[in-house]
Scaffold this motif. Structure first.
Motif, PDB file in Angstrom:
ATOM      1  N   TYR A  19       0.821  -1.207   0.000  1.00  0.00           N
ATOM      2  CA  TYR A  19       0.000   0.000   0.000  1.00  0.00           C
ATOM      3  C   TYR A  19       0.862   1.267   0.000  1.00  0.00           C
ATOM      4  CZ  TYR A  19      -4.219  -2.744   0.738  1.00  0.00           C
ATOM      5  OH  TYR A  19      -5.254  -3.625   0.576  1.00  0.00           O
ATOM      6  N   ALA A  20       2.028   1.204   0.619  1.00  0.00           N
ATOM      7  CA  ALA A  20       2.928   2.356   0.580  1.00  0.00           C
ATOM      8  C   ALA A  20       3.429   2.599  -0.844  1.00  0.00           C
ATOM      9  CB  ALA A  20       4.111   2.133   1.533  1.00  0.00           C
ATOM     10  N   GLY A  21       3.767   1.510  -1.538  1.00  0.00           N
ATOM     11  CA  GLY A  21       4.196   1.657  -2.930  1.00  0.00           C
ATOM     12  C   GLY A  21       3.089   2.218  -3.808  1.00  0.00           C
ATOM     13  N   LEU A  22       1.862   1.735  -3.597  1.00  0.00           N
ATOM     14  CA  LEU A  22       0.726   2.258  -4.359  1.00  0.00           C
ATOM     15  C   LEU A  22       0.488   3.735  -4.049  1.00  0.00           C
ATOM     16  CD1 LEU A  22      -1.840  -0.692  -4.095  1.00  0.00           C
ATOM     17  CD2 LEU A  22      -0.554   0.021  -6.113  1.00  0.00           C
ATOM     18  N   ALA A  23       0.650   4.108  -2.778  1.00  0.00           N
ATOM     19  CA  ALA A  23       0.446   5.506  -2.406  1.00  0.00           C
ATOM     20  C   ALA A  23       1.470   6.410  -3.069  1.00  0.00           C
ATOM     21  CB  ALA A  23       0.518   5.651  -0.881  1.00  0.00           C
ATOM     22  N   VAL A  24       2.730   5.975  -3.110  1.00  0.00           N
ATOM     23  CA  VAL A  24       3.773   6.772  -3.769  1.00  0.00           C
ATOM     24  C   VAL A  24       3.491   6.889  -5.263  1.00  0.00           C
ATOM     25  CG1 VAL A  24       6.230   6.851  -4.356  1.00  0.00           C
ATOM     26  CG2 VAL A  24       5.512   6.210  -2.045  1.00  0.00           C
ATOM     27  N   PHE A  25       3.090   5.783  -5.874  1.00  0.00           N
ATOM     28  CA  PHE A  25       2.785   5.797  -7.313  1.00  0.00           C
ATOM     29  C   PHE A  25       1.625   6.741  -7.615  1.00  0.00           C
ATOM     30  CE2 PHE A  25       0.143   4.064 -10.761  1.00  0.00           C
ATOM     31  CZ  PHE A  25       1.042   4.156 -11.812  1.00  0.00           C
ATOM     32  N   LEU A  26       0.548   6.647  -6.821  1.00  0.00           N
ATOM     33  CA  LEU A  26      -0.609   7.513  -7.048  1.00  0.00           C
ATOM     34  C   LEU A  26      -0.267   8.973  -6.801  1.00  0.00           C
ATOM     35  CD1 LEU A  26      -3.508   5.410  -5.466  1.00  0.00           C
ATOM     36  CD2 LEU A  26      -3.064   5.825  -7.890  1.00  0.00           C
ATOM     37  N   PHE A  27       0.639   9.234  -5.845  1.00  0.00           N
ATOM     38  CA  PHE A  27       1.024  10.616  -5.582  1.00  0.00           C
ATOM     39  C   PHE A  27       1.669  11.250  -6.814  1.00  0.00           C
ATOM     40  CE2 PHE A  27       4.403  13.600  -4.431  1.00  0.00           C
ATOM     41  CZ  PHE A  27       3.656  14.586  -3.801  1.00  0.00           C
ATOM     42  N   PHE A  28       2.625  10.530  -7.423  1.00  0.00           N
ATOM     43  CA  PHE A  28       3.321  11.086  -8.586  1.00  0.00           C
ATOM     44  C   PHE A  28       2.404  11.161  -9.808  1.00  0.00           C
ATOM     45  CE2 PHE A  28       7.101   9.868  -6.136  1.00  0.00           C
ATOM     46  CZ  PHE A  28       7.855  11.020  -6.278  1.00  0.00           C
ATOM     47  N   VAL A  29       1.382  10.309  -9.860  1.00  0.00           N
ATOM     48  CA  VAL A  29       0.453  10.354 -10.983  1.00  0.00           C
ATOM     49  C   VAL A  29      -0.555  11.485 -10.818  1.00  0.00           C
ATOM     50  CG1 VAL A  29      -1.417   9.106 -12.149  1.00  0.00           C
ATOM     51  CG2 VAL A  29       0.699   7.921 -11.574  1.00  0.00           C
ATOM     52  N   LEU A  30      -1.094  11.644  -9.603  1.00  0.00           N
ATOM     53  CA  LEU A  30      -2.181  12.592  -9.383  1.00  0.00           C
ATOM     54  C   LEU A  30      -1.721  13.980  -8.961  1.00  0.00           C
ATOM     55  CD1 LEU A  30      -4.678  10.257  -7.475  1.00  0.00           C
ATOM     56  CD2 LEU A  30      -4.650  10.818  -9.905  1.00  0.00           C
ATOM     57  N   ALA A  31      -0.513  14.093  -8.407  1.00  0.00           N
ATOM     58  CA  ALA A  31      -0.042  15.399  -7.921  1.00  0.00           C
ATOM     59  C   ALA A  31      -0.027  16.467  -9.008  1.00  0.00           C
ATOM     60  CB  ALA A  31       1.347  15.252  -7.285  1.00  0.00           C
ATOM     61  N   PRO A  32       0.458  16.189 -10.234  1.00  0.00           N
ATOM     62  CA  PRO A  32       0.425  17.244 -11.264  1.00  0.00           C
ATOM     63  C   PRO A  32      -0.984  17.729 -11.585  1.00  0.00           C
ATOM     64  CG  PRO A  32       1.917  15.484 -11.905  1.00  0.00           C
ATOM     65  CD  PRO A  32       1.161  14.985 -10.710  1.00  0.00           C
ATOM     66  N   PHE A  33      -1.959  16.809 -11.602  1.00  0.00           N
ATOM     67  CA  PHE A  33      -3.336  17.215 -11.884  1.00  0.00           C
ATOM     68  C   PHE A  33      -3.884  18.069 -10.742  1.00  0.00           C
ATOM     69  CE2 PHE A  33      -2.753  13.409 -14.427  1.00  0.00           C
ATOM     70  CZ  PHE A  33      -3.324  13.780 -15.632  1.00  0.00           C
ATOM     71  N   PHE A  34      -3.593  17.669  -9.509  1.00  0.00           N
ATOM     72  CA  PHE A  34      -4.088  18.443  -8.368  1.00  0.00           C
ATOM     73  C   PHE A  34      -3.452  19.821  -8.323  1.00  0.00           C
ATOM     74  CE2 PHE A  34      -4.385  19.496  -3.804  1.00  0.00           C
ATOM     75  CZ  PHE A  34      -5.756  19.330  -3.636  1.00  0.00           C
ATOM     76  N   GLU A  35      -2.139  19.884  -8.587  1.00  0.00           N
ATOM     77  CA  GLU A  35      -1.454  21.174  -8.604  1.00  0.00           C
ATOM     78  C   GLU A  35      -1.988  22.064  -9.718  1.00  0.00           C
ATOM     79  OE1 GLU A  35       1.289  24.336  -8.090  1.00  0.00           O
ATOM     80  OE2 GLU A  35       0.369  22.816  -6.801  1.00  0.00           O
ATOM     81  N   GLY A  36      -2.248  21.474 -10.903  1.00  0.00           N
ATOM     82  CA  GLY A  36      -2.822  22.245 -12.001  1.00  0.00           C
ATOM     83  C   GLY A  36      -4.184  22.801 -11.647  1.00  0.00           C
ATOM     84  N   PHE A  37      -4.991  22.007 -10.940  1.00  0.00           N
ATOM     85  CA  PHE A  37      -6.310  22.485 -10.521  1.00  0.00           C
ATOM     86  C   PHE A  37      -6.176  23.623  -9.515  1.00  0.00           C
ATOM     87  CE2 PHE A  37     -10.078  22.114  -7.714  1.00  0.00           C
ATOM     88  CZ  PHE A  37     -11.044  22.457  -8.647  1.00  0.00           C
ATOM     89  N   MET A  38      -5.203  23.516  -8.597  1.00  0.00           N
ATOM     90  CA  MET A  38      -4.976  24.590  -7.630  1.00  0.00           C
ATOM     91  C   MET A  38      -4.553  25.878  -8.339  1.00  0.00           C
ATOM     92  SD  MET A  38      -5.661  23.577  -4.526  1.00  0.00           S
ATOM     93  CE  MET A  38      -7.080  22.767  -5.317  1.00  0.00           C
TER      94      MET A  38
END
Length: 285
Positions: A19-38
């Protein structure tokens, strides 16, 4: 006895690692979209203020309203992108489905080299073929038309589609076709009424992949093969947010999120077919 999921066989510390590996993977995938929305919620003069604030102090949807005034034809650009990707996807599915069936069921001379040639096409970027494609489009009179962007997109999605759908159709038992042929059905009737319904999850995967590919590759083809504003897709239309002195980043991000909304809607409605097509045949019965 019902089979249990493989995840239940892990020990507690192994589960933490998974689950830690999945969390890191999802962070790098979703962080650019979240930052763009911000960014789309921040006023332009707050984007480069120091210290940088990830969460906006006064979030606003003003950029989502102002972008329509800055680019009056933005709605037209979005419509063009959907139209180009939609027609291209339909043509890709129409060509790929019978071709994949032929490669999966028939033995003919040159089948192997032809499949290899299809795979080799994916090694070339669209930028490498721009000049010959431009000459070809001009010779057919397709410059400054929708088809100048539809045809190259379809051409680049067909090889991959044939490979993927052929693999799916190989999993369909031949006995189903043979039973239909024994009952007097023609080969085309068998293909249309037996094979196509069974292959619908795989066809849905091909359609989604084609739509995403054509939607994403519109920029380079539109910039080269089209100079008319009324045919411009969204990626080229986003150029309007790049000014001579500054880039309107918040409105650019807002327009980008509005532009990817059609892709999100398509994926949302077809995701169950996507999952079914990706997992079909994974378990041997």
């Amino acid at each position: 006895m019902r089979p249990t999921a493989r995840i239940h066989h892990y020990k507690w510390y192994e589960l933490i690692g998974v689950y830690a590996g999945l969390a890191v993977f999802l962070f790098f995938v979703l962080a650019p979209f979240f930052e763009g929305f911000m960014v789309s919620l921040k006023p332009l003069n707050h984007l480069f203020s120091a210290p940088y604030r990830f969460w906006p102090e006064d979030p606003s949807l003003a950029a989502y309203y102002d972008m329509w005034e800055r680019v009056p034809l933005l709605g037209r650009y979005i419509f063009n992108s959907i139209l180009i990707a939609g027609i291209g996807t339909a043509l890709s599915v129409i060509f790929v489905t019978p071709a994949a069936y032929a490669f999966a069921r028939f033995e003919f001379k040159g089948r192997g080299p032809l499949l290899g040639a299809f795979l080799a096409v994916n090694m070339f970027s669209g930028a490498v073929l721009l000049i010959p494609l431009f000459r070809l489009m001009r010779s057919f009179g397709l410059i400054n038309t929708y088809f100048a962007m539809i045809v190259p997109g379809v051409a680049f999605t067909i090889p991959t589609g044939i490979w993927l759908l052929r693999t799916y159709m190989l999993r369909i038992p031949r006995e189903l076709e043979e039973a239909a042929l024994v009952d007097g059905a023609s080969r085309f009737y068998t293909f249309r009424r037996v094979i196509v319904p069974l292959a619908m999850p795989g066809i849905a995967v091909i359609a989604i992949a084609a739509f995403l590919t054509i939607y994403a590759q519109q920029f380079i083809f539109a910039l080269t093969f089209n100079s008319k504003t009324e045919y411009m897709p969204l990626p080229v239309g986003l150029y309007a947010f790049f000014g001579r002195q500054e880039v309107i980043w918040n409105e650019l991000m807002a327009a980008s999120f509005v532009g990817i909304l059609p892709v999100f809607i398509v994926f949302l409605f077809l995701q169950r077919y996507l999952v079914a097509g990706m997992t079909a045949g994974a378990v041997k019965t």
